[in-house]
Design an enzyme around this catalytic site. Structure first.
Site, PDB file in Angstrom:
ATOM      1  N   ASN A  92       0.870  -1.176   0.000  1.00  0.00           N
ATOM      2  CA  ASN A  92       0.000   0.000   0.000  1.00  0.00           C
ATOM      3  C   ASN A  92       0.909   1.229   0.000  1.00  0.00           C
ATOM      4  OD1 ASN A  92      -1.822   2.041   0.510  1.00  0.00           O
ATOM      5  ND2 ASN A  92      -2.210   1.445   2.635  1.00  0.00           N
TER       6      ASN A  92
ATOM      7  N   LYS B  85       0.147   4.287  -0.251  1.00  0.00           N
ATOM      8  CA  LYS B  85      -0.482   5.467   0.356  1.00  0.00           C
ATOM      9  C   LYS B  85      -0.263   6.701  -0.530  1.00  0.00           C
ATOM     10  CE  LYS B  85       0.271   3.313   4.788  1.00  0.00           C
ATOM     11  NZ  LYS B  85       0.277   3.461   6.224  1.00  0.00           N
TER      12      LYS B  85
ATOM     13  N   HIS C 225      -9.314   1.006   5.006  1.00  0.00           N
ATOM     14  CA  HIS C 225      -8.015   1.172   5.684  1.00  0.00           C
ATOM     15  C   HIS C 225      -8.201   2.096   6.886  1.00  0.00           C
ATOM     16  CE1 HIS C 225      -3.883   2.375   6.445  1.00  0.00           C
ATOM     17  NE2 HIS C 225      -3.535   1.257   5.826  1.00  0.00           N
TER      18      HIS C 225
ATOM     19  N   GLU D  99      -6.550   4.471   7.974  1.00  0.00           N
ATOM     20  CA  GLU D  99      -6.353   5.914   7.715  1.00  0.00           C
ATOM     21  C   GLU D  99      -7.602   6.523   7.095  1.00  0.00           C
ATOM     22  OE1 GLU D  99      -2.666   5.403   5.620  1.00  0.00           O
ATOM     23  OE2 GLU D  99      -1.757   4.799   7.522  1.00  0.00           O
TER      24      GLU D  99
ATOM     25  N   GLU E 177      -5.277  -5.179  10.671  1.00  0.00           N
ATOM     26  CA  GLU E 177      -4.243  -4.164  10.870  1.00  0.00           C
ATOM     27  C   GLU E 177      -4.492  -3.419  12.178  1.00  0.00           C
ATOM     28  OE1 GLU E 177      -2.326  -2.985   6.931  1.00  0.00           O
ATOM     29  OE2 GLU E 177      -4.045  -1.683   7.210  1.00  0.00           O
TER      30      GLU E 177
ATOM     31  N   GLY F  69       2.769   1.968  10.800  1.00  0.00           N
ATOM     32  CA  GLY F  69       3.702   3.071  10.630  1.00  0.00           C
ATOM     33  C   GLY F  69       4.428   3.461  11.912  1.00  0.00           C
TER      34      GLY F  69
ATOM     35  N   SER G  25       3.668  -2.419  10.299  1.00  0.00           N
ATOM     36  CA  SER G  25       5.133  -2.444  10.430  1.00  0.00           C
ATOM     37  C   SER G  25       5.756  -3.788  10.051  1.00  0.00           C
ATOM     38  CB  SER G  25       5.552  -2.036  11.847  1.00  0.00           C
ATOM     39  OG  SER G  25       5.084  -0.722  12.129  1.00  0.00           O
TER      40      SER G  25
ATOM     41  N   GLY H  13       5.050   1.233   4.675  1.00  0.00           N
ATOM     42  CA  GLY H  13       6.390   1.794   4.514  1.00  0.00           C
ATOM     43  C   GLY H  13       7.378   0.902   3.771  1.00  0.00           C
TER      44      GLY H  13
END
Ligand code: PEP
Length: 250
Positions: free
Chosen positions: A10, A12, A96, A98, A168, A174, A214, A236
């Site tokens: 992902n 982002k 997600h 976020e 998640e 993150g 992570s 990430g």
């Protein structure tokens, strides 16, 4: 029974078109030896088309990071399932954390998006997960169970077979703080149990449940060793060829 692993990156709100093209070029050329794994990348909307073209001839699949439930119309700033299919997407990430945290996404809108994706022919990757406070107060399963049940409300057995779920925990996204393999396995097993109740044992056993939070090349093995972990949704570490390939080739 172990299911075919699915590793999704992902991206982002990262990567200009030229950077995105360079990243997939690197992924494509380093993918040998990962034939047993489904690999997915989810670039931001502006680079979907060119990444889709760059992926042609490779086994890497393309995903959108979100979609709107309507087919077309006056919905400024949104994209539809048909648009994602048109640029070559096979998957779409839905719900997600976020989106839930910053853009007002909730279980009901997640469910509308899941239905829209399925009816258009996209396979949803549906994200669920608790925030730190909920984990600390012992409410993890209350939250994850509700998100799963409500996100999948009204989805038929036939369509459920096309879903991928992603657990998640928000506190691990993150932050560099990965949930332990045991914490992940506990929740994944409960999600699978719930899928068995909502559908049947065959669907539950076939459903792929990714872990996200992570994930790195050096912690992926322990997670993938868990019986109910079938892949990873990676933020990430999916932005660099070496680290994403390190995860894909766990
Ligand atoms: C994610 O955004 O889905 C995610 C898991 O991010 P990260 O790997 O950076 O924690």
């Amino acid at each position: 029974m172990k299911r075919r692993p699915i590793m999704a990156g992902n991206w982002k709100m990262n990567m200009l078109v030229s950077e995105a093209e360079a990243l997939v070029k690197g992924l494509k050329s380093g993918l040998d030896g990962a034939e047993e794994v489904d690999v997915v990348v989810a670039p931001p909307f502006p680079s979907l088309y060119s990444v889709g073209k760059a992926l042609s001839g490779s086994s890497i699949a393309l995903a959108g990071q979100n979609l709107h439930w309507e087919v077309s119309g006056a919905y400024t700033g949104e994209v539809s399932a048909t648009m994602l299919l048109d640029v070559g997407c096979k998957y779409v990430i839905i719900g997600h954390s976020e989106r839930r945290q910053f853009f007002g996404e909730n279980d009901e809108t997640v469910n509308r998006r899941v239905k829209a994706a399925l009816s258009a022919g996209l396979d949803p990757i549906v994200c669920v997960g608790e925030v730190l406070e909920e984990r600390k107060s012992g409410r993890t399963w209350e939250v994850v169970g509700r998100q799963t049940r409500e996100g999948l409300e009204g989805i038929s057995k036939g369509d459920a077979e096309r879903l991928v779920l992603a657990y998640e925990p928000v506190w691990a996204i993150g932050t560099g703080e990965t949930a332990t393999p045991e914490q992940v396995q506990e929740v994944h097993a409960k999600i699978r149990g719930l899928i068995g109740e909502l559908y049947d044992e065959g669907i539950a056993q076939g459903m792929r449940i990714q872990y996200g939070g992570s994930v790195k090349p050096d912690n992926v093995r322990g997670l993938m060793d868990q019986p109910d972990v079938d892949g990873a949704l990676v933020g990430g570490a999916s932005l660099k060829v070496e680290s994403f390939l390190g995860i894909v080739k766990f």
